[in-house]
Write a protein that holds these residues in place. Structure first.
Motif, PDB file in Angstrom:
ATOM      1  N   ALA A   1       8.751  13.683   0.232  1.00  0.00           N
ATOM      2  CA  ALA A   1       7.639  14.128  -0.606  1.00  0.00           C
ATOM      3  C   ALA A   1       7.955  15.487  -1.206  1.00  0.00           C
ATOM      4  O   ALA A   1       8.736  16.264  -0.643  1.00  0.00           O
TER       5      ALA A   1
ATOM      6  N   SER B   1       6.672   4.448  -6.284  1.00  0.00           N
ATOM      7  CA  SER B   1       5.693   5.313  -6.955  1.00  0.00           C
ATOM      8  C   SER B   1       6.283   6.662  -7.329  1.00  0.00           C
ATOM      9  O   SER B   1       5.687   7.399  -8.130  1.00  0.00           O
TER      10      SER B   1
ATOM     11  N   GLY C   1       2.499   3.639   2.926  1.00  0.00           N
ATOM     12  CA  GLY C   1       3.939   3.862   2.925  1.00  0.00           C
ATOM     13  C   GLY C   1       4.283   5.338   2.971  1.00  0.00           C
ATOM     14  O   GLY C   1       5.229   5.746   3.650  1.00  0.00           O
ATOM     15  N   ALA C   2       3.506   6.169   2.271  1.00  0.00           N
ATOM     16  CA  ALA C   2       3.733   7.618   2.308  1.00  0.00           C
ATOM     17  C   ALA C   2       3.498   8.155   3.713  1.00  0.00           C
ATOM     18  O   ALA C   2       4.276   8.981   4.210  1.00  0.00           O
TER      19      ALA C   2
ATOM     20  N   ASP D   1       5.250  -1.439   2.234  1.00  0.00           N
ATOM     21  CA  ASP D   1       4.468  -0.244   1.923  1.00  0.00           C
ATOM     22  C   ASP D   1       5.378   0.952   1.652  1.00  0.00           C
ATOM     23  O   ASP D   1       5.148   1.715   0.712  1.00  0.00           O
TER      24      ASP D   1
ATOM     25  N   ASP E   1       0.843  -1.189   0.000  1.00  0.00           N
ATOM     26  CA  ASP E   1       0.000   0.000   0.000  1.00  0.00           C
ATOM     27  C   ASP E   1       0.887   1.252   0.000  1.00  0.00           C
ATOM     28  O   ASP E   1       1.395   1.660   1.050  1.00  0.00           O
ATOM     29  N   ALA E   2       1.069   1.851  -1.170  1.00  0.00           N
ATOM     30  CA  ALA E   2       1.934   3.025  -1.299  1.00  0.00           C
ATOM     31  C   ALA E   2       1.416   4.206  -0.479  1.00  0.00           C
ATOM     32  O   ALA E   2       2.208   4.985   0.049  1.00  0.00           O
ATOM     33  N   ASN E   3       0.097   4.353  -0.352  1.00  0.00           N
ATOM     34  CA  ASN E   3      -0.446   5.459   0.447  1.00  0.00           C
ATOM     35  C   ASN E   3      -0.080   5.298   1.914  1.00  0.00           C
ATOM     36  O   ASN E   3       0.285   6.269   2.582  1.00  0.00           O
TER      37      ASN E   3
ATOM     38  N   TYR F   1       5.782   2.980  -1.840  1.00  0.00           N
ATOM     39  CA  TYR F   1       5.682   4.441  -1.957  1.00  0.00           C
ATOM     40  C   TYR F   1       6.892   4.990  -2.706  1.00  0.00           C
ATOM     41  O   TYR F   1       6.746   5.814  -3.614  1.00  0.00           O
TER      42      TYR F   1
END
Length: 105
Positions: free
Chosen positions: A46, A103, A31-32, A96, A27-29, A100
């Protein structure tokens, strides 16, 4: 015979997808969120982040490395490293964060 062949093809399709299900489950979100909480004090994690340690790579630069692999990065994050704080990441959390970073390519 034809029904038997369909069953074999279905079984092969299901079993061949099992090996990739863990990579797809990252889950990249999430991970962010983890990266912003745990990693942003040292890394630029970010766009728009204004403060980080100048001696460590940004997550975007890590993602752009030619040898980058989310799987390898997740394993790297699970091992303690002298230059990094020892965060007690689970395998899912490491995956994760790696997703992220991937991505950001």
């Amino acid at each position: 015979m034809r029904q038997h062949l369909r069953q074999i093809c279905l079984l092969l399709a299901v079993t061949s997808s099992l090996g990739t299900s863990a990579a797809l489950a990252a889950d990249a979100n999430h991970g962010a969120d983890l990266a912003k909480r745990w990693c942003a004090s040292c890394h630029v994690v970010a766009a728009g982040q204004t403060q980080a340690n100048a001696d460590v790579p940004s997550f975007a630069s890590v993602a752009r490395r030619p040898d980058f692999s989310p799987e390898r990065l997740a394993f790297f994050l699970l091992d303690p490293h002298p230059k990094m704080p020892n965060f007690p990441l689970s395998r899912i959390e490491a995956g994760d964060i790696a997703a992220y970073i991937a991505s950001l390519r």
